[in-house]
Design an enzyme around this catalytic site. Sequence first.
Site, PDB file in Angstrom:
ATOM      1  N   GLU A 198       0.852  -1.192   0.000  1.00  0.00           N
ATOM      2  CA  GLU A 198       0.000   0.000   0.000  1.00  0.00           C
ATOM      3  C   GLU A 198       0.883   1.235   0.000  1.00  0.00           C
ATOM      4  OE1 GLU A 198      -2.560   0.386   3.491  1.00  0.00           O
ATOM      5  OE2 GLU A 198      -2.705   2.549   3.167  1.00  0.00           O
ATOM      6  N   ARG A 221       0.193  10.223   0.979  1.00  0.00           N
ATOM      7  CA  ARG A 221       0.539  11.230   1.990  1.00  0.00           C
ATOM      8  C   ARG A 221       1.711  12.081   1.552  1.00  0.00           C
ATOM      9  NH1 ARG A 221       0.591   7.823   7.632  1.00  0.00           N
ATOM     10  NH2 ARG A 221      -1.390   6.777   7.252  1.00  0.00           N
ATOM     11  N   LYS A 237     -10.634  -2.287   6.186  1.00  0.00           N
ATOM     12  CA  LYS A 237      -9.471  -1.952   6.999  1.00  0.00           C
ATOM     13  C   LYS A 237     -10.010  -1.609   8.388  1.00  0.00           C
ATOM     14  CE  LYS A 237      -5.977   1.749   7.056  1.00  0.00           C
ATOM     15  NZ  LYS A 237      -4.842   2.226   6.246  1.00  0.00           N
TER      16      LYS A 237
END
Length: 217
Positions: free
Chosen positions: A48, A52, A136
Site C-alpha cells: 500500500e 501522503r 481496513k
Amino acid sequence: MSLTNQWKTQPGEVFAMGPVVPVLVIENVEDAVPIAKALMAGGIKVLEVTLRTENALDVIREIANNVPEAMIGAGTITNAETLHQAIDAGAKFAISPGLTPELLAASVRTKIPLIPGIASISELMTGIDAGFDHFKFFPAEAIGGAKAIKSIAGPFPNIKFCPTGGINLDNMGNYLSLNSIVCIGGSWIVPDDAIKSKDWSRITELTKEAVAQASKY
Ligand code: 3PG
C-alpha cells in the site's frame, strides 16, 4: 448489491496475498522501484502506497509500470477524486482510512476494489449495506486493538478485516490469530531511516522477519 461483477480483482484476493501489507510513505519517485523490489525479495507481493506525499501518485505509477508482479494499492483514498487519480496511476486496489457514502458509491462504479476503513460498528454497517465485506480496521491499536476488533466482528461472522495502525512484529499475532483477520498492515517494515540511507537490503531483512513471524499464526 453485489460488487463482484464490477471489480477486476476481489478484495479477498488482495487479502489472501498478505498476510503482511507494508504501508509505505515514499517521498522520492526514484526510491519507488527499489523499495518494491526489496519487498518482493523478502516475500511480500501486496503493498500500500499512501497518498501522503506529494509524489505518491508517481510512486504508484513507477511501481505499476516496472514491478508488474506487485499487487500495488493506493492508501489514504478519502474521496472519489483521489480514487480516480490512483486508478489512473495504475493502482490495482484502493484503501481508505475511513468511509463516506460518496466514496463507497464512487468505488462501486470503478474497476478496482476499495477496502474501506472502519473504526466502529455503525461504520461497518454502513459499509455492509453498500455491499462491502472486506474492511481496513484503523487505527487499530489506538481504538482497542485485537480485543476491540474481536468484539466488533462478533455479530458479523462473514466479514474480514485488515487492521493497521500501531501493528508490529510483537503484536501482530494478537490480530492474526482471530478468524476475522486474514492480514495486517504496518509501516515498520519500511522505516524512514532505511529509505533515507537507501538501505534496501535492510527492508528485505525486515520483510523476511515479518513474513516468518506472520506464518506462525
Ligand atoms: C496506515 O495508514 O495504515 C497506518 O498509518 C499505518 O500505521 P503504522 O504507521 O502505525 O504502522
